[in-house]
Scaffold this motif. Structure first.
Motif: not given
Length: 138
Positions: A44-49, A124-134
């Motif tokens: 994550l680029r923003n740890p708060g997310e 994989e869901l966590a990675e997709r959520m991180i990708e979308w958050a970034n």
């Protein structure tokens, strides 16, 4: 002496005996530390997310709309014991982490395979959520 009590039920709630800001709680999450220790994981680029809740229904609809039906299935129940209406990256990472414990306790090969498959899908869901958050989409 500071005593922190962590329970999946208390996600987003400060431990009973300490008052820590969100940034300290997020950095102490053992599931997150194990996740980030793996260099190949998206970060994550923003740890708060990490703990930011997202409407579960909206996330499931967005995943289905983009053709990620397996991720949508996992999003329907990952972390639901913590919060039925919302889901966060932290919940999904903790869910994947608990599946590792369940794999160790499984009694049959079939149980191990099912749990390992579910764990991979949760990761994989966590990675997709991180990708979308970034990307600012979460």
């Amino acid at each position: 002496m500071e005593m922190n009590i962590w329970s999946p039920v208390m996600t987003g709630v400060v431990g009973m005996t300490s008052a820590q800001p969100l940034t300290q709680r997020v950095s102490r999450d053992p599931a997150r530390k194990r996740w980030e220790a793996q260099s190949w994981r998206r970060q994550l680029r923003n740890p708060g997310e990490y703990e930011t809740p997202v409407a579960r229904g909206a996330l499931v609809q967005a995943l289905v709309a983009e053709g990620f039906t397996v991720d949508a299935e996992v999003a329907r129940f990952a972390g639901a014991s913590e919060d039925r209406a919302c889901i966060s990256i932290a919940q999904v990472v903790r869910f994947a982490d608990t599946l590792a414990l369940r794999i160790a306790l499984a009694r049959t090969d079939d149980q191990v395979l099912q749990l390992a498959h579910l764990r991979r899908n949760a990761e994989e869901l966590a990675e997709r959520m991180i990708e979308w958050a970034n990307a600012g989409r979460l």
